[in-house]
Design a protein around this motif. Structure first.
Motif, PDB file in Angstrom:
ATOM      1  N   GLU A  94       6.747   9.498  -1.450  1.00 56.35           N
ATOM      2  CA  GLU A  94       5.594   8.615  -1.568  1.00 56.35           C
ATOM      3  C   GLU A  94       6.047   7.273  -2.124  1.00 56.35           C
ATOM      4  O   GLU A  94       6.878   7.212  -3.032  1.00 56.35           O
TER       5      GLU A  94
ATOM      6  N   ASP B  47       6.024   2.676  -1.060  1.00 52.83           N
ATOM      7  CA  ASP B  47       5.802   1.608  -0.105  1.00 52.83           C
ATOM      8  C   ASP B  47       6.373   1.998   1.256  1.00 52.83           C
ATOM      9  O   ASP B  47       7.460   2.586   1.342  1.00 52.83           O
ATOM     10  N   GLU B  48       5.644   1.692   2.311  1.00 52.83           N
ATOM     11  CA  GLU B  48       6.069   2.081   3.658  1.00 52.83           C
ATOM     12  C   GLU B  48       7.454   1.532   4.011  1.00 52.83           C
ATOM     13  O   GLU B  48       8.257   2.210   4.649  1.00 52.83           O
TER      14      GLU B  48
ATOM     15  N   MET C  64       0.843  -1.178   0.000  1.00 50.68           N
ATOM     16  CA  MET C  64       0.000   0.000   0.000  1.00 50.68           C
ATOM     17  C   MET C  64       0.891   1.245   0.000  1.00 50.68           C
ATOM     18  O   MET C  64       1.854   1.322   0.744  1.00 50.68           O
ATOM     19  N   LYS C  65       0.541   2.195  -0.850  1.00 57.56           N
ATOM     20  CA  LYS C  65       1.316   3.439  -0.929  1.00 57.56           C
ATOM     21  C   LYS C  65       1.060   4.317   0.279  1.00 57.56           C
ATOM     22  O   LYS C  65      -0.058   4.436   0.765  1.00 57.56           O
ATOM     23  N   LYS C  66       2.138   4.941   0.732  1.00 58.80           N
ATOM     24  CA  LYS C  66       2.096   5.902   1.835  1.00 58.80           C
ATOM     25  C   LYS C  66       2.767   7.186   1.374  1.00 58.80           C
ATOM     26  O   LYS C  66       3.524   7.196   0.405  1.00 58.80           O
ATOM     27  N   ARG C  67       2.490   8.262   2.099  1.00 52.97           N
ATOM     28  CA  ARG C  67       3.112   9.555   1.797  1.00 52.97           C
ATOM     29  C   ARG C  67       3.606  10.157   3.106  1.00 52.97           C
ATOM     30  O   ARG C  67       2.878  10.171   4.096  1.00 52.97           O
TER      31      ARG C  67
ATOM     32  N   TRP D 265       2.744  11.956   8.494  1.00 55.44           N
ATOM     33  CA  TRP D 265       2.154  11.077   7.489  1.00 55.44           C
ATOM     34  C   TRP D 265       0.965  11.785   6.868  1.00 55.44           C
ATOM     35  O   TRP D 265       0.203  12.450   7.561  1.00 55.44           O
TER      36      TRP D 265
ATOM     37  N   GLU E  23      -2.082  11.552   3.389  1.00 52.32           N
ATOM     38  CA  GLU E  23      -2.745  10.678   2.425  1.00 52.32           C
ATOM     39  C   GLU E  23      -1.949  10.709   1.119  1.00 52.32           C
ATOM     40  O   GLU E  23      -1.568  11.787   0.659  1.00 52.32           O
ATOM     41  N   PRO E  24      -1.680   9.551   0.516  1.00 55.24           N
ATOM     42  CA  PRO E  24      -0.950   9.555  -0.750  1.00 55.24           C
ATOM     43  C   PRO E  24      -1.752  10.277  -1.828  1.00 55.24           C
ATOM     44  O   PRO E  24      -2.958  10.102  -1.938  1.00 55.24           O
TER      45      PRO E  24
END
Length: 90
Positions: A48, A50-51, A1-4, A77, A79-80
């Protein structure tokens, strides 16, 4: 899951190759983002991906030659957005 993640580094972080080093580290990982000097003397990183890759980037910065100049790190952190492509020095 993508993270930003948005990170603001304080200390002796301008004029020491900080942005170029962070960009080199980030480009070796599957990450998108940018890094730039702020007018207040700090450096801001927006990344942004992968965690796990983000964690590896932060670990590399924190254990590199840059670490001795870092006085504080503010991490937020977000939202992507999916709007970042590649990794650039702004």
């Amino acid at each position: 899951m993508k993270k930003r993640l948005r990170v603001v580094y304080s200390g002796r972080v301008q004029g020491v190759g900080f942005r170029a080093t962070v960009a080199r580290f980030a480009r070796s990982l599957p990450l998108d983002g940018l890094v730039w000097n702020r007018p207040d003397g700090r450096v801001e990183l927006l990344v942004e991906g992968d965690e796990e890759a983000i964690a590896r980037l932060l670990q590399r910065v924190g254990t590199s030659h840059l670490a001795s100049g870092i006085e504080s790190v503010d991490v937020h952190w977000e939202e992507p957005g999916g709007d970042l492509r590649g990794f650039v020095i702004a």
